[in-house]
Design a protein around this motif. Structure first.
Motif, PDB file in Angstrom:
ATOM      1  N   VAL A 145      79.471  80.857  73.420  1.00 31.63           N
ATOM      2  CA  VAL A 145      79.457  80.981  71.965  1.00 31.63           C
ATOM      3  C   VAL A 145      78.010  81.019  71.484  1.00 31.63           C
ATOM      4  O   VAL A 145      77.093  80.578  72.175  1.00 31.63           O
ATOM      5  N   ARG A 146      77.835  81.535  70.285  1.00 32.20           N
ATOM      6  CA  ARG A 146      76.539  81.482  69.608  1.00 32.20           C
ATOM      7  C   ARG A 146      76.695  80.596  68.383  1.00 32.20           C
ATOM      8  O   ARG A 146      77.671  80.735  67.632  1.00 32.20           O
ATOM      9  N   LEU A 147      75.756  79.700  68.206  1.00 29.73           N
ATOM     10  CA  LEU A 147      75.877  78.749  67.112  1.00 29.73           C
ATOM     11  C   LEU A 147      74.494  78.272  66.670  1.00 29.73           C
ATOM     12  O   LEU A 147      73.519  78.405  67.403  1.00 29.73           O
ATOM     13  N   PRO A 148      74.401  77.726  65.462  1.00 27.83           N
ATOM     14  CA  PRO A 148      73.136  77.131  65.026  1.00 27.83           C
ATOM     15  C   PRO A 148      72.836  75.878  65.838  1.00 27.83           C
ATOM     16  O   PRO A 148      73.743  75.100  66.166  1.00 27.83           O
ATOM     17  N   ALA A 149      71.581  75.687  66.160  1.00 29.89           N
ATOM     18  CA  ALA A 149      71.196  74.468  66.886  1.00 29.89           C
ATOM     19  C   ALA A 149      71.564  73.218  66.101  1.00 29.89           C
ATOM     20  O   ALA A 149      71.842  72.163  66.677  1.00 29.89           O
ATOM     21  N   SER A 150      71.607  73.332  64.785  1.00 33.93           N
ATOM     22  CA  SER A 150      71.954  72.181  63.946  1.00 33.93           C
ATOM     23  C   SER A 150      73.375  71.692  64.210  1.00 33.93           C
ATOM     24  O   SER A 150      73.682  70.507  64.000  1.00 33.93           O
ATOM     25  N   VAL A 151      74.257  72.583  64.681  1.00 34.89           N
ATOM     26  CA  VAL A 151      75.627  72.181  64.998  1.00 34.89           C
ATOM     27  C   VAL A 151      75.632  71.229  66.194  1.00 34.89           C
ATOM     28  O   VAL A 151      76.407  70.262  66.235  1.00 34.89           O
ATOM     29  N   VAL A 152      74.777  71.490  67.156  1.00 40.55           N
ATOM     30  CA  VAL A 152      74.681  70.620  68.331  1.00 40.55           C
ATOM     31  C   VAL A 152      74.171  69.245  67.910  1.00 40.55           C
ATOM     32  O   VAL A 152      74.694  68.208  68.330  1.00 40.55           O
ATOM     33  N   GLU A 153      73.150  69.228  67.050  1.00 40.80           N
ATOM     34  CA  GLU A 153      72.620  67.949  66.565  1.00 40.80           C
ATOM     35  C   GLU A 153      73.698  67.182  65.802  1.00 40.80           C
ATOM     36  O   GLU A 153      73.867  65.971  66.002  1.00 40.80           O
ATOM     37  N   ALA A 154      74.441  67.870  64.956  1.00 43.60           N
ATOM     38  CA  ALA A 154      75.487  67.208  64.172  1.00 43.60           C
ATOM     39  C   ALA A 154      76.553  66.608  65.077  1.00 43.60           C
ATOM     40  O   ALA A 154      77.077  65.518  64.796  1.00 43.60           O
ATOM     41  N   ALA A 155      76.862  67.289  66.173  1.00 34.36           N
ATOM     42  CA  ALA A 155      77.864  66.772  67.102  1.00 34.36           C
ATOM     43  C   ALA A 155      77.383  65.486  67.771  1.00 34.36           C
ATOM     44  O   ALA A 155      78.157  64.536  67.949  1.00 34.36           O
ATOM     45  N   PHE A 156      76.113  65.428  68.131  1.00 31.78           N
ATOM     46  CA  PHE A 156      75.564  64.206  68.717  1.00 31.78           C
ATOM     47  C   PHE A 156      75.554  63.072  67.697  1.00 31.78           C
ATOM     48  O   PHE A 156      75.852  61.919  68.032  1.00 31.78           O
ATOM     49  N   LEU A 157      75.195  63.382  66.459  1.00 31.71           N
ATOM     50  CA  LEU A 157      75.163  62.346  65.432  1.00 31.71           C
ATOM     51  C   LEU A 157      76.563  61.795  65.160  1.00 31.71           C
ATOM     52  O   LEU A 157      76.736  60.583  64.968  1.00 31.71           O
ATOM     53  N   LYS A 158      77.550  62.654  65.174  1.00 33.41           N
ATOM     54  CA  LYS A 158      78.923  62.204  64.950  1.00 33.41           C
ATOM     55  C   LYS A 158      79.410  61.330  66.100  1.00 33.41           C
ATOM     56  O   LYS A 158      80.102  60.320  65.883  1.00 33.41           O
ATOM     57  N   ALA A 159      79.034  61.699  67.329  1.00 35.00           N
ATOM     58  CA  ALA A 159      79.486  60.946  68.500  1.00 35.00           C
ATOM     59  C   ALA A 159      78.735  59.631  68.660  1.00 35.00           C
ATOM     60  O   ALA A 159      79.216  58.728  69.356  1.00 35.00           O
TER      61      ALA A 159
END
Length: 215
Positions: A145-159
């Motif tokens: 998939v292609r996604l904004p890097a900010s999505v990866v950061e948000a996933a870590f913050l949520k976890a």
């Protein structure tokens, strides 16, 4: 010419002074670097025929390293009285680092600056790796998939509710998501990252390669 020579001499002496200041155990905090293994394999590991990239290896977020860090800059390849790790020690880290070779390199460059023995540095690295929850959603991807890097950061913050946005940064390399870098105190509590660490990838369409053991 004399002025130029003087400037160069001052720069060299400042560099030498900084290198001399890099004593084992003297640093401000750690950076825990987590690399997305399938992307590393696509960019570099496959060409090396790394066992980390075997289809049945099952690596997702692997531990790139636990790096002693100054508030600005970082020590590296420090002089230490500690004995280097045995081959058995480095091989034992392959389950979370991908290969024993990476574990050896991380000790030489970063672990030597921790002030810890090799065994204690690896134990702390494993503890730090276990402290951070890696978002499961990325392991479940069935396609690239292609996604904004900010999505990866948000996933870590949520976890990881204890993390703050200024304590994590996501890096990219050659159009791929590369690493999640998380800043931790010497006791492995989340802390804000220094300005030279917080350099978030701004890509909106970074490539995220799915795990190879998923059809």
């Amino acid at each position: 010419m004399r002025a130029l020579a003087l400037i160069l001499a001052l720069l060299c002496s400042a560099t030498a002074l900084r290198a001399g200041d890099e004593r084992a155990g003297e640093f401000d905090y750690y950076v825990l670097a987590l690399s997305w293994s399938p992307n590393w394999c696509a960019l570099e590991g496959d060409a090396r025929r790394s066992p980390q990239c075997a289809r049945d290896a099952g690596h997702g977020w692997v531990l790139h390293g636990l790096w002693p860090q100054f508030h600005r800059g970082y020590p590296a390849f420090c002089q230490t009285a500690q004995r280097p790790p045995s081959r058995g020690m480095t091989a034992a880290m392959a389950d979370i680092m991908g290969t024993g070779g990476l574990a050896w390199h991380q000790w030489k460059k970063h672990g030597s600056c921790s002030g810890l023995s090799a065994a204690d540095y690896y134990a702390l690295s494993r503890q730090a790796y276990g402290t951070i929850r890696r978002p499961e959603v990325f392991r479940k991807l069935s396609r690239d998939v292609r996604l904004p890097a900010s999505v990866v950061e948000a996933a870590f913050l949520k976890a990881n509710p204890g993390l703050e946005p200024d304590g994590i940064t996501i890096t990219c390399r050659d159009g791929h998501i590369q690493e999640a870098r998380i800043c931790l105190s010497k006791t492995l509590d989340p802390v804000p990252c220094g300005q030279d660490v917080v350099k978030d990838c701004r890509m909106k369409d970074a490539l995220f390669t799915h795990m190879r053991n998923i059809p």
